[in-house]
Design an enzyme around this catalytic site. Structure first.
Site, PDB file in Angstrom:
ATOM      1  N   ASN A 111     -14.436   6.056   6.614  1.00 10.67           N
ATOM      2  CA  ASN A 111     -14.551   7.383   7.224  1.00 10.67           C
ATOM      3  C   ASN A 111     -13.890   8.460   6.367  1.00 10.67           C
ATOM      4  O   ASN A 111     -14.437   9.562   6.192  1.00 10.67           O
ATOM      5  CB  ASN A 111     -13.923   7.384   8.617  1.00 10.67           C
ATOM      6  N   GLY A 141     -15.764   9.155   3.185  1.00 11.79           N
ATOM      7  CA  GLY A 141     -16.915   9.991   3.522  1.00 11.79           C
ATOM      8  C   GLY A 141     -16.522  11.442   3.713  1.00 11.79           C
ATOM      9  O   GLY A 141     -17.242  12.360   3.289  1.00 11.79           O
ATOM     10  N   LYS A 161     -15.897  12.975   0.342  1.00 12.38           N
ATOM     11  CA  LYS A 161     -17.175  13.276  -0.307  1.00 12.38           C
ATOM     12  C   LYS A 161     -17.772  14.561   0.260  1.00 12.38           C
ATOM     13  O   LYS A 161     -18.237  15.437  -0.481  1.00 12.38           O
ATOM     14  CB  LYS A 161     -18.137  12.105  -0.106  1.00 12.38           C
ATOM     15  N   TYR A 198      -3.586  -8.007   6.705  1.00 12.97           N
ATOM     16  CA  TYR A 198      -3.041  -6.831   6.013  1.00 12.97           C
ATOM     17  C   TYR A 198      -3.419  -6.862   4.536  1.00 12.97           C
ATOM     18  O   TYR A 198      -3.932  -5.880   3.994  1.00 12.97           O
ATOM     19  CB  TYR A 198      -1.525  -6.804   6.172  1.00 12.97           C
ATOM     20  N   LYS A 210      -6.110  -4.202   2.602  1.00 15.31           N
ATOM     21  CA  LYS A 210      -5.725  -3.345   1.482  1.00 15.31           C
ATOM     22  C   LYS A 210      -6.558  -3.643   0.237  1.00 15.31           C
ATOM     23  O   LYS A 210      -6.905  -2.734  -0.525  1.00 15.31           O
ATOM     24  CB  LYS A 210      -4.230  -3.529   1.180  1.00 15.31           C
TER      25      LYS A 210
END
Length: 323
Positions: A100, A103, A106, A146, A150
């Site tokens: 998200n 995006g 961008k 985790y 990452k």
């Protein structure tokens, strides 16, 4: 005035980053769903015109009106106690949340810095850890939620950079400590200090010969600040290479607090890394950065912060040394 979105803004590192970018003259848009963050960490900023806060989960669509120059993505449980309790949310914030925000970067033509971690190296077979080491990670172990979140985060970030031309930066954060750490987050610094202040024996998991390298928060923030403004798109280690065993560190805490607690030993958790030390050659060469705060000075400042807690706040906390 440059505008920057900081996710995970009410957390330990996120709140210090809010302070730094306010100080540098930015308009800071803070975002946090408060699942692990604490609004107290940023409430001192609420009165400022150049600061705004959104209580929002970045795994859902993220909209920020107006222009946006920079994004710092620091939304993620970072404590083992947290990501073991909320493993699905941890995976989602590293995948859906990162998607998200990339995006959004961008759409806004904004530069985005992603907070990765030394945990991408897993239990390393290379020491100290350099950025070109691919890691030794158990994908299905308790830490995998985790570590792999990452690692995926780094992959999708580079994909957005190469495919969409988004300006991206990746910081690999090594153990960082300082004021605003949660006393009960399970990491070794607040765990040892909390036990010492409560008069309890200090708990070491394993034989205490595993090593860590602790970076004071102000140094970490400086490294992140320099990386965001640099032209380097590949991962950079930011941490303090001053390595110490957990046993030696426990002894330092006892001496620092002036207490006389014993050290007790328990079984080492699954996949707990035995060595953790950053190679910061790239940070020195590319960012002209290296830590300036010695562990003695940093721990004194951190101890003063925890000594301000009430006796109720110092109540027993869970300690799992996945630091």
């Amino acid at each position: 005035m440059k505008r920057i979105l900081i996710t995970g803004a009410a957390g330990f590192l996120g709140s210090h980053l809010c302070d730094r970018y306010i100080k540098e003259g930015f308009h800071v848009i803070a975002m946090d769903n408060l699942i692990t963050g604490d609004i107290k960490n940023i409430e001192h900023l609420f009165k400022l015109k150049q600061f705004e806060f959104y209580n929002h989960d970045v795994t859902k669509f993220v909209h920020v009106p107006g222009k946006l120059d920079y994004i710092l993505h620091f939304a993620s449980p970072a404590s083992p106690i947290d990501y073991l309790k909320i493993p699905i949310q941890t995976l989602k914030v590293g995948s859906l949340g990162t998607h998200n925000l990339l995006g959004l970067a961008k759409e806004k033509n904004a530069r985005i810095l992603i907070a990765s971690t030394s945990e991408v190296y897993g239990d390393p077979l290379v020491h100290p850890q350099t950025e070109d080491y691919y890691g030794n990670v158990n994908t299905i172990g308790p830490r995998g939620v985790y570590d792999e979140a990452k690692r995926f985060q780094e992959s999708i970030t580079m994909a957005y950079h190469t495919y969409h031309g988004v300006e991206t930066r990746i910081v690999r954060i090594f153990n960082t400590y300082g004021p605003r750490m949660r006393l009960n987050d399970g990491r070794v610094v607040p765990a040892f200090i909390g036990q010492a202040l409560r008069g309890e024996d200090l708990t070491i998991f394993g034989d205490g010969m595993q090593t860590r390298s602790f970076c004071y928060v102000d140094d970490q923030v400086e490294g992140i600040y320099k990386l965001l403004l640099s032209d380097y798109v590949f991962p950079v280690n930011i941490g303090n290479p001053d390595e110490i065993t957990i046993k030696e560190f426990a002894e330092e805490i006892v001496k620092l607090t002036g207490t006389d607690q014993k050290v007790i030993y328990k079984a080492l958790p699954i996949d707990d890394p035995l060595q953790r030390q950053p190679d910061i050659t790239k940070a020195k060469e590319i960012l002209n950065w290296e830590p300036k705060t010695g562990r003695s000075q940093g721990m004194k400042l951190t101890l003063e912060y925890f000594k301000s807690f009430s006796s109720k706040e110092l109540q027993k906390s869970e300690h799992r040394d996945f630091s």
